[in-house]
Design an enzyme around this catalytic site. Structure first.
Site, PDB file in Angstrom:
ATOM      1  N   GLY A   8     -49.849  45.970   4.564  1.00  0.00           N
ATOM      2  CA  GLY A   8     -50.106  46.555   3.074  1.00  0.00           C
ATOM      3  C   GLY A   8     -50.566  45.403   2.163  1.00  0.00           C
ATOM      4  O   GLY A   8     -50.416  44.103   2.510  1.00  0.00           O
ATOM      5  N   ASN A  11     -46.478  44.169   1.466  1.00  0.00           N
ATOM      6  CA  ASN A  11     -45.659  43.888   2.487  1.00  0.00           C
ATOM      7  C   ASN A  11     -46.329  44.290   3.697  1.00  0.00           C
ATOM      8  O   ASN A  11     -47.306  45.126   3.874  1.00  0.00           O
ATOM      9  CB  ASN A  11     -44.323  44.848   2.378  1.00  0.00           C
ATOM     10  CG  ASN A  11     -43.433  44.634   1.405  1.00  0.00           C
ATOM     11  OD1 ASN A  11     -43.197  45.683   0.241  1.00  0.00           O
ATOM     12  ND2 ASN A  11     -43.063  43.166   1.318  1.00  0.00           N
ATOM     13  N   ILE A  12     -45.891  43.565   4.977  1.00  0.00           N
ATOM     14  CA  ILE A  12     -46.258  43.982   6.449  1.00  0.00           C
ATOM     15  C   ILE A  12     -44.873  44.628   6.844  1.00  0.00           C
ATOM     16  O   ILE A  12     -43.863  43.986   6.718  1.00  0.00           O
ATOM     17  CB  ILE A  12     -46.455  42.627   7.037  1.00  0.00           C
ATOM     18  CG1 ILE A  12     -47.686  42.002   6.508  1.00  0.00           C
ATOM     19  CG2 ILE A  12     -46.800  43.109   8.627  1.00  0.00           C
ATOM     20  CD1 ILE A  12     -48.038  40.674   7.136  1.00  0.00           C
ATOM     21  N   ASP A 109     -54.258  53.046   6.143  1.00  0.00           N
ATOM     22  CA  ASP A 109     -52.909  53.537   5.883  1.00  0.00           C
ATOM     23  C   ASP A 109     -52.972  54.990   5.454  1.00  0.00           C
ATOM     24  O   ASP A 109     -52.208  55.831   5.892  1.00  0.00           O
ATOM     25  CB  ASP A 109     -52.438  52.745   4.545  1.00  0.00           C
ATOM     26  CG  ASP A 109     -53.119  52.734   3.292  1.00  0.00           C
ATOM     27  OD1 ASP A 109     -54.630  53.099   3.486  1.00  0.00           O
ATOM     28  OD2 ASP A 109     -52.596  52.382   2.339  1.00  0.00           O
ATOM     29  N   THR A 184     -34.380  48.288 -26.118  1.00  0.00           N
ATOM     30  CA  THR A 184     -36.062  48.032 -25.601  1.00  0.00           C
ATOM     31  C   THR A 184     -35.676  48.551 -24.065  1.00  0.00           C
ATOM     32  O   THR A 184     -36.901  48.800 -23.600  1.00  0.00           O
ATOM     33  CB  THR A 184     -36.243  46.720 -25.835  1.00  0.00           C
ATOM     34  OG1 THR A 184     -36.216  46.763 -27.380  1.00  0.00           O
ATOM     35  CG2 THR A 184     -37.641  46.187 -25.405  1.00  0.00           C
TER      36      THR A 184
END
Length: 259
Positions: A8, A11-12, A109, A184
């Site tokens: 990806g 990541n792998i 994918d 915030t």
């Protein structure tokens, strides 16, 4: 044993299967600048950690959405394992009928997820993959891949906010207690998380309507990817989180093509 590799943008993800059972899996960072030797060292360390040997692996399959990493990965695989990997793409048997205008445009994918989801559930489906980008895919119980849509992933969206708004701090992706926030950090977390949930619910509703107009039954909504649980825990629009979907899809496609 077979090695399945999903590349990806962020990541792998790797998995080793013995028959149909996954016995080891790992997640490493995707880095297109790494050489095949650098990936060799990393893969060997993972195999040592898992008490595995390269000789244990008899087949390898890769899906990738990062073309410029493939040369290094394929060279590494040939050196360490002595195997030419099967790469998911045109000409590979999947059992899925892709109804895209140009089927070659569908990311590997998305195809892999569709293969696994069809084999496991055999229903009309919506598949959501929460990765660097978030993909929504519509799949019928007859294995027709109808298409879908792609949105910026939640991390991309939040990174854009931090980068473009000079006075806003970088915050963790955590679900705040309220939508009306009094500081915030919580205000940003609420806007990022709940805003993304709203996007997911709207898109799922629209896909369901279009699928029903085409004669499909009420689809089962499956989520996968690194941030699937974060979103799924806050909405009832997702029926099931299946974190192993992509690796399972790679194993199934390998079995369909191993001859």
């Amino acid at each position: 044993m077979i090695l399945v590799v999903d590349v990806g943008n962020t990541n792998i993800v790797l998995g080793v299967y013995k028959n149909s059972e996954i016995i080891s899996s790992w997640r490493i960072s995707t880095d297109a600048k790494k050489t095949s030797d650098e990936y060799s060292i990393q893969f060997m360390q993972l195999f040592i950690q898992g008490n595995l040997k390269p000789d244990d692996i008899k087949g390898i399959i890769i899906s990738s959405v990062v073309p410029n990493i493939m040369h290094s990965l394929e060279n590494m695989i040939k050196k360490i394992f002595g195997i030419n990997p099967l790469v998911v793409g045109p000409g590979v048997k999947t059992g899925i009928n892709i109804k895209y205008d140009n089927p070659k445009e569908v990311g590997a994918d998305r195809i892999v997820n569709a293969v696994a989801a069809h084999e496991k559930y055999r229903k009309d489906l919506i598949i959501i993959d929460f990765g660097t980008a978030t993909t929504f895919c519509a799949l019928t119980k007859d294995a027709n891949y109808l298409g879908g849509c792609i949105t910026p992933g939640i991390r991309i969206s939040s990174d854009a906010l931090f980068d473009r708004a000079a006075k806003l701090p970088r915050v963790e992706l955590e679900v705040p207690k309220n939508i009306i926030c009094k500081n915030t950090v919580s205000s940003m977390q609420a806007g990022i998380i709940y805003g993304y949930i709203g996007q997911v619910e709207y898109i799922v509703n629209k896909i369901k309507k279009e699928m029903k107009d085409l004669g499909a039954a009420e689809p089962l909504v499956i989520a996968t990817g690194g941030l699937a649980n974060l979103i799924a825990n806050e909405t009832n629009f997702i029926d099931k989180v299946d974190s192993s979907l992509t690796l399972e899809g790679l194993r199934i496609i390998y079995e369909k093509n191993k001859e």
